[in-house]
Enzyme design. Sequence first.
Site, PDB file in Angstrom:
ATOM      1  N   ASP A  67      53.843  26.713 -23.693  1.00 50.81           N
ATOM      2  CA  ASP A  67      53.338  27.843 -22.920  1.00 50.81           C
ATOM      3  C   ASP A  67      54.466  28.630 -22.272  1.00 50.81           C
ATOM      4  O   ASP A  67      55.620  28.199 -22.276  1.00 50.81           O
ATOM      5  CB  ASP A  67      52.333  27.348 -21.863  1.00 50.81           C
ATOM      6  CG  ASP A  67      52.815  26.096 -21.137  1.00 50.81           C
ATOM      7  OD1 ASP A  67      54.029  25.817 -21.180  1.00 50.81           O
ATOM      8  OD2 ASP A  67      51.989  25.401 -20.537  1.00 50.81           O
ATOM      9  N   ASN A 136      44.643  19.172 -12.316  1.00 48.57           N
ATOM     10  CA  ASN A 136      43.246  19.544 -12.607  1.00 48.57           C
ATOM     11  C   ASN A 136      42.850  19.199 -14.049  1.00 48.57           C
ATOM     12  O   ASN A 136      41.821  19.637 -14.535  1.00 48.57           O
ATOM     13  CB  ASN A 136      43.021  21.044 -12.347  1.00 48.57           C
ATOM     14  CG  ASN A 136      43.852  21.930 -13.274  1.00 48.57           C
ATOM     15  OD1 ASN A 136      44.598  21.437 -14.110  1.00 48.57           O
ATOM     16  ND2 ASN A 136      43.728  23.238 -13.125  1.00 48.57           N
ATOM     17  N   HIS A 138      44.603  19.984 -16.801  1.00 49.74           N
ATOM     18  CA  HIS A 138      44.993  20.925 -17.851  1.00 49.74           C
ATOM     19  C   HIS A 138      46.089  20.346 -18.757  1.00 49.74           C
ATOM     20  O   HIS A 138      46.852  19.467 -18.355  1.00 49.74           O
ATOM     21  CB  HIS A 138      45.377  22.303 -17.287  1.00 49.74           C
ATOM     22  CG  HIS A 138      46.705  22.423 -16.619  1.00 49.74           C
ATOM     23  ND1 HIS A 138      46.959  23.353 -15.634  1.00 49.74           N
ATOM     24  CD2 HIS A 138      47.863  21.753 -16.798  1.00 49.74           C
ATOM     25  CE1 HIS A 138      48.210  23.254 -15.248  1.00 49.74           C
ATOM     26  NE2 HIS A 138      48.780  22.288 -15.932  1.00 49.74           N
ATOM     27  N   GLU A 143      43.335  25.642 -18.746  1.00 48.45           N
ATOM     28  CA  GLU A 143      42.701  25.258 -17.491  1.00 48.45           C
ATOM     29  C   GLU A 143      41.275  24.762 -17.745  1.00 48.45           C
ATOM     30  O   GLU A 143      40.708  25.033 -18.814  1.00 48.45           O
ATOM     31  CB  GLU A 143      42.661  26.478 -16.558  1.00 48.45           C
ATOM     32  CG  GLU A 143      44.020  27.098 -16.263  1.00 48.45           C
ATOM     33  CD  GLU A 143      44.877  26.262 -15.314  1.00 48.45           C
ATOM     34  OE1 GLU A 143      44.653  25.040 -15.200  1.00 48.45           O
ATOM     35  OE2 GLU A 143      45.781  26.838 -14.692  1.00 48.45           O
TER      36      GLU A 143
HETATM   37  C1  GLP Z   1      52.486  22.892 -15.833  1.00 48.00           C
HETATM   38  C2  GLP Z   1      52.629  23.033 -17.363  1.00 48.00           C
HETATM   39  C3  GLP Z   1      52.066  21.842 -18.085  1.00 48.00           C
HETATM   40  C4  GLP Z   1      52.439  20.596 -17.302  1.00 48.00           C
HETATM   41  C5  GLP Z   1      51.691  20.582 -16.006  1.00 48.00           C
HETATM   42  C6  GLP Z   1      52.085  19.465 -15.069  1.00 48.00           C
HETATM   43  O1  GLP Z   1      51.967  23.957 -15.172  1.00 48.00           O
HETATM   44  N1  GLP Z   1      52.126  24.224 -17.945  1.00 48.00           N
HETATM   45  O2  GLP Z   1      52.535  21.813 -19.415  1.00 48.00           O
HETATM   46  O3  GLP Z   1      52.096  19.446 -18.016  1.00 48.00           O
HETATM   47  O4  GLP Z   1      51.675  21.837 -15.387  1.00 48.00           O
HETATM   48  O5  GLP Z   1      53.284  19.710 -14.414  1.00 48.00           O
HETATM   49  P1  GLP Z   1      54.109  18.572 -13.713  1.00 48.00           P
HETATM   50  O6  GLP Z   1      54.541  17.646 -14.778  1.00 48.00           O
HETATM   51  O7  GLP Z   1      55.283  19.251 -13.053  1.00 48.00           O
HETATM   52  O8  GLP Z   1      53.190  17.937 -12.724  1.00 48.00           O
END
Ligand code: GLP
Length: 268
Positions: A67, A136, A138, A143
């Site tokens: 992304d 959440n 995702h 989302e």
């Molecule tokens: C981000 C990314 C995801 C990631 C998630 C968790 O916003 N788009 O690919 O897995 O949120 O982030 P983190 O590992 O910093 O908790």
Amino acid sequence: MEINVAADETAVGVLAAEAVARALRGRPAPVLGVATGSSPLSTYDALAEIVRRGELDPSAVTAFALDEYVGLPPEHPQSYRSVITQEIVEKIGLAPEKTHVLNGMADDLLSECARYEQAMAEAGGVDVQILGIGSNGHIGFNEPGSSLASRTRIKTLAPSTRRDNARFFDDDIDQVPVHCLTQGIQTIMDARRIVLVAHGEAKAEAVAAMIEGPSGAQCPASVLQWHPRVLVVLDEAAASLLKHREYYDFAQSHSGDLLLESRRAHDQ
Ligand code: GLP
């Protein structure tokens, strides 16, 4: 899903990286799906170590990111292009020209999404996709409420995701972009293997919903229950709300040989 609970964040990374390296080794043109976020950082460290030991050739690997924010120039320190260059490409020694990230500044964002899908298909599809999970539920930036059949597209970030990610933007939610481009859930499901990592208490609820909850759009990661080759590597805190932990500990509570055997079966 194969569920492994490791001692701590470092051990999560080591287990996940071994699985990723196994999936890439021996492929004539290996394709790796990479995720941003803090969750897979220990996996990238461990992958770099595997490369240092000469057990994986990173120069052959083509990589695709999940992304990107819409509206951040690639040189912005929090653009996923920058993060991926710093945390993944440079650390592991991937070839920059073989590392693909969606362009969130493209004039025509719809065509950019279609172009990306095409590039993934032309590369032969993803051999192994590394994933984190949002608090959440995702995956990528899909989302809750995302279509389970979705492909790469424009999405609006959930307020909770913008709050979670404000820590990378001087703790100022207003600086966090509102839109993003993300591989769709079906795009992610097309990967031949998936390795999802999570650590810390903040992920425990999402992890339990992913593994034990009903599979559906309310927790996008729960769709992974339908994927035939998913390895989930957790630390104790992220695993703490699982109700059926005793079923998942099978491989770890038996001898090393059995564990290896189960891994081999999983790899076939
Ligand atoms: C981000 C990314 C995801 C990631 C998630 C968790 O916003 N788009 O690919 O897995 O949120 O982030 P983190 O590992 O910093 O908790």
